[in-house]
Design a protein around this motif. Sequence first.
Motif, PDB file in Angstrom:
ATOM      1  N   LYS A   1      48.779  24.773  47.865  1.00 53.49           N
ATOM      2  CA  LYS A   1      47.465  25.515  47.403  1.00 53.49           C
ATOM      3  C   LYS A   1      46.664  25.756  46.486  1.00 53.49           C
ATOM      4  O   LYS A   1      45.798  25.677  46.133  1.00 53.49           O
ATOM      5  N   LYS A   2      47.288  25.725  45.132  1.00 54.42           N
ATOM      6  CA  LYS A   2      46.564  25.777  44.083  1.00 54.42           C
ATOM      7  C   LYS A   2      46.850  23.839  43.348  1.00 54.42           C
ATOM      8  O   LYS A   2      46.503  23.653  42.199  1.00 54.42           O
ATOM      9  N   GLN A   3      46.741  22.761  44.643  1.00 57.43           N
ATOM     10  CA  GLN A   3      46.858  21.857  43.992  1.00 57.43           C
ATOM     11  C   GLN A   3      47.336  21.254  42.550  1.00 57.43           C
ATOM     12  O   GLN A   3      47.750  20.689  41.415  1.00 57.43           O
TER      13      GLN A   3
ATOM     14  N   GLY B   1      42.270  28.292  42.508  1.00 54.59           N
ATOM     15  CA  GLY B   1      42.966  27.188  42.592  1.00 54.59           C
ATOM     16  C   GLY B   1      42.668  26.152  41.566  1.00 54.59           C
ATOM     17  O   GLY B   1      42.610  24.963  41.951  1.00 54.59           O
ATOM     18  N   PHE B   2      42.126  26.133  40.585  1.00 53.95           N
ATOM     19  CA  PHE B   2      42.256  25.101  39.601  1.00 53.95           C
ATOM     20  C   PHE B   2      42.808  25.933  38.670  1.00 53.95           C
ATOM     21  O   PHE B   2      42.197  26.190  37.270  1.00 53.95           O
ATOM     22  N   PRO B   3      43.997  25.499  38.762  1.00 55.93           N
ATOM     23  CA  PRO B   3      44.618  26.162  37.068  1.00 55.93           C
ATOM     24  C   PRO B   3      43.884  25.515  36.014  1.00 55.93           C
ATOM     25  O   PRO B   3      43.660  24.407  36.224  1.00 55.93           O
TER      26      PRO B   3
END
Lengths: 377, 377
Positions: free
Chosen positions: A360-362, A66-68
């Motif tokens: 979902k992935k900010q 979840g933190f590209p």
Amino acid sequence: MIRPAHEFDVVVIGAGPAGIGVACVLKALGLENFVVFDRYEVGASFQRWPREMRLITPSFPSNAYGFPDLNAITVDTSPGYTLETEHPTGRQYACYLRRVVKEFNVPVQTGVNVTEVRSTTDGFEIMTHAGTRTAKYVIWAAGEFQYPKIDPFPGAEYCPHTATVSSWRDVAGDEFLIIGGYESGIDAATALCRLGKTVTVLDRRSISSSVTSDPSVVLSPFTQARLRQADRTGRLSVLENFKVMQVQREGEEFLVIGRQRQKKQTVLRTKTPPLLATGFDGSLSLVKSHFARDEAGVLQLSPDDESTITPGLFLCGPMVRHGAIIMCFIYKYRQRFAVVANAIGQRMGLDLSPLEVYRKKQMFLDDLSCCLDECAC
Amino acid sequence: MIRPAHEFDVVVIGAGPAGIGVACVLKALGLENFVVFDRYEVGASFQRWPREMRLITPSFPSNAYGFPDLNAITVDTSPGYTLETEHPTGRQYACYLRRVVKEFNVPVQTGVNVTEVRSTTDGFEIMTHAGTRTAKYVIWAAGEFQYPKIDPFPGAEYCPHTATVSSWRDVAGDEFLIIGGYESGIDAATALCRLGKTVTVLDRRSISSSVTSDPSVVLSPFTQARLRQADRTGRLSVLENFKVMQVQREGEEFLVIGRQRQKKQTVLRTKTPPLLATGFDGSLSLVKSHFARDEAGVLQLSPDDESTITPGLFLCGPMVRHGAIIMCFIYKYRQRFAVVANAIGQRMGLDLSPLEVYRKKQMFLDDLSCCLDECAC
């Protein structure tokens, strides 16, 4: 229905991280009749960075949790992974952008010089050297590196802008004055120090007295480390709270005339032309008349980053701001790609469910209430 | 109601990032009668890292945009901001942990040596050198650095483990064999190279042939950069697919006996004791009987990271895994603190609304379906 090749649903202008990034979201929504125009090539501004200059935000392939990667422009790519480095150079980053274009089949047309954007009754006319194109929606994503601030005070014409340097190795001289102490000034200073030069940075502000954790204001940890390293060479000095008022030429010397706080005028002399690290003017000049500003000159945008006076014209990239919230980092402004795509997709009746993964992935930030939160420690 | 000082609702064991991190969530839920025990001090394992060793995930204060600093253990703190560095040393990171303890008034008791955890009818008895404590719930957060793997093959007793080195400057010798090519092995190798030593790394795997973007498997961008730098010195070699079978002593020399792929046995000779970079055994030995494992030896946990055989006993930290999902990075396992706190809070009837901010800032990961996603590029 076959549409003429000059009529698009959406035209994105600029093939840098903002333009390619928002184009990837349009792709994900299934949009087909759109195009990205660039005057030069994909990632052209990054390609022209000084060879030694690197992105200041660190890349790390933490995407799956979840933190590209902070420098990624899509949820599922990572410059850190692809380039195997934490701080890509401009050329490396341009390479990553080309990889993304290829991976997601982004429809880019390079060498297209846009000269004007006209609002019409049913959309836009985009005037280019190759002829007129039309679009229902235009996304302006021309980045921030187009126009270096080259005229901040009288005599600035004697001072090369750091953005015009192709490599610090090519710059003649042993002692340098650098005007500007934010990221680009310290970047130049530390690069020159590493080459054995002696450098004085003139900073209008006080680097050391900042008390915020917002990287849009204070120096990044990467740069703080470089600053400490340069400091240990004994060849770097920083004059804080120093405002340059004028540069003059006197024979073989350049005179930098300024003032430190309330003190009286100071004249610094140097044989090497002083360097301007004064940043950029942004890239809105071509579409200036399409965007409103408040009395303080702050750009006005709708909650969807649409122009408040020219409906259908959206802004993506480092110029996006909402009041005190400045989005001048990739990891900040990329979170608005999905906001813009959502607004356009809604009006075009597209299925918006592909945007769920962005949330979902900010990468879908429509609630800006936390953007000015500070770190406790 | 006044409760005796030896009866707690929750006892957290271990005052490293996992223990302090989950304690901060318990604090946020308003829990009062709980404690964190540590045998030594806050961040003791980090404090003992070799002086030159640094966290491999980069710190950056991107918290306000929903991306807490990758090395942060709370939503609103940033080691990058507090320590002004991207890659804190172990000692610096321990300093950050102490700052967090102070900032959030985490109830830590140091110097408490836990010798056994007993499950009782209404909770747990925690046996310590200072006497018995009781708790309704126990969170095991003893980290992974307690027990270096010191016995991986016959003759390993000749080989110092990298975790026992206090500084690479203190290690005698000019030529080194390092057994193990993952992060700690490359860390040792690059540190020694920088000191002018010649180093050969023996890696069981093939670093170069990994085709995943999961940092739990491949080397981090930080380490890849260090590896390239060391490589340029000409003093580093890596033998891939080399499995060490035995180390022998012969007079003044050490013989490392191994095999590269299907090739016949190879003997490498060195005057310096070979170094073990073989990682750690994890820190579950004290509570081994309270956790189930499958036939392959993989730890079994409930969806809330609770023991499947001892209800009320939870696990936090780098040992947490779910099938192929390995949580051995701070930015991974910290996302489970809120999951554990949520489970305990629910049973204790606490107001769970403070957990919303954890979800918003990607620190409440209860859907593991994306954790093995790969980067496209």
